[in-house]
Design an enzyme around this catalytic site. Structure first.
Site, short mmCIF file in Angstrom:
data_model
loop_
_atom_site.label_atom_id
_atom_site.label_comp_id
_atom_site.label_asym_id
_atom_site.label_seq_id
_atom_site.Cartn_x
_atom_site.Cartn_y
_atom_site.Cartn_z
N SER A 55 0.80 -1.22 0.00
CA SER A 55 0.00 0.00 0.00
C SER A 55 0.84 1.27 0.00
O SER A 55 0.51 2.24 -0.66
CB SER A 55 -0.93 0.02 1.22
OG SER A 55 -0.17 -0.05 2.41
N CYS A 56 1.94 1.27 0.73
CA CYS A 56 2.63 2.54 0.92
C CYS A 56 4.01 2.58 0.29
O CYS A 56 4.63 3.62 0.27
CB CYS A 56 2.75 2.87 2.41
SG CYS A 56 3.80 1.72 3.31
N GLY A 57 4.53 1.45 -0.17
CA GLY A 57 5.83 1.48 -0.82
C GLY A 57 6.96 1.60 0.17
O GLY A 57 6.99 0.90 1.17
N CYS B 4 8.55 2.50 3.07
CA CYS B 4 8.28 3.04 4.40
C CYS B 4 9.54 2.92 5.24
O CYS B 4 10.43 2.15 4.95
CB CYS B 4 7.14 2.30 5.07
SG CYS B 4 5.59 2.38 4.16
#
Length: 282
Positions: free
Chosen positions: A114-116, A118
């Site tokens: 979802s966020c790549g 992190c």
């Protein structure tokens, strides 16, 4: 490898009618990327194109810039306690002389679908200096009409999405709008890495005459991956982030968002969009 999709039993409710049926889901499994034998990153991905994914990830990290930088990529045998191979661990070996990052606990990256990327220590750590500055000479020029066709062309090439409805996609087009490559993944950042990694393996970096089309939003991370590959135009069907717009403006990349039908917003690099002079209004 036959693991792109999996079947699960679901209870289906339609207009009050209840039935049981199998459903096709997109597979999601962890991939550990090792660099010269040392663990570097873990990403949740859809299995397939794992070597390209690892190579593209290392392009975005500034480790690899061209095919000669890469010596080999292999699956790690004995990835489990019993010595079996899960095909969820790859080891990338760089060529002699390639500078590799200092792999410490602070530098180790955990990525999710979802966020790549992190867990970066700071924004400055993300702003990796590219070895492929955007240099499309003569400048690539695309019309709004051509751009408006790209989402449908991308959607038509999403084979696994048709079966699952659960995948992001990224595609490369040439300046005439011809599809060059398309990759799907549960993570939008992984789909882009797979495209870039395949280009590196084929000796096609920098991608200076291409348009990158993504199926979701244009985050800073996706903009960074495009910049690292030398891609001059990034287009997305949804919104960009403020940081993505800032990066596009700083690096000279064209960034288009909310590309839906004949409507779109150009956030940076408008010089590559062939607009009718009378159509541009303040």
């Amino acid at each position: 490898m036959g693991r792109v999709t999996e079947r699960r039993k679901v209870i289906r409710i339609r207009d009050g009618a209840v039935s049981t049926r199998p459903d096709t889901l997109v597979a999601e499994e962890p991939l550990e990327i090792r660099l010269n034998g040392k663990p570097l990153a873990i990403t949740m991905r859809t299995p397939g194109d794992d070597f390209a994914l690892a190579a593209g990830f290392l392009v975005s990290e500034g480790v690899l810039a061209s095919a000669p930088d890469l010596r080999n990529i292999v699956y790690c045998a004995g990835a489990t306690a019993d010595g079996s191979n899960t095909y969820n661990v790859v080891d990338v070996t760089t060529a002699p002389g390639v500078t590799v990052p200092d792999i410490t606990l602070e530098r180790n990256v955990y990525t999710t679908s979802s966020c790549g990327l992190c867990g970066k220590a700071s924004l400055d750590a993300v702003r990796t200096t590219t070895r492929h500055p955007i240099a499309d000479t003569p400048p690539l020029r695309v019309t709004p009409e051509l751009l408006s066709e790209l989402p449908d062309r991308l959607r038509a090439a999403q084979r696994v999405f048709d079966r699952t409805g659960g995948l992001h996609a990224a595609a490369l087009f040439d300046e005439q709008g011809e599809l060059l490559d398309v990759r799907e993944d549960v993570g939008r950042h992984n789909a882009v890495d797979k495209l870039v990694g395949r280009a590196l393996q084929s000796g096609d970096l920098p991608l200076s005459r291409t348009v990158l089309m993504v199926s979701g939003r244009a985050s800073f991370e996706l903009a960074q991956k495009a910049v690292m590959a030398g891609i001059p135009v990034l287009a997305a069907v949804s919104a960009p982030s403020s940081l993505a717009v800032d990066l596009a403006a700083e690096t000279g990349m064209t960034l288009v968002g909310f590309l839906r039908g004949s409507s779109m917003n150009v956030y940076a690099g408008e010089e590559r969009i062939a607009l009718r002079a009378a159509a541009v209004r303040a």
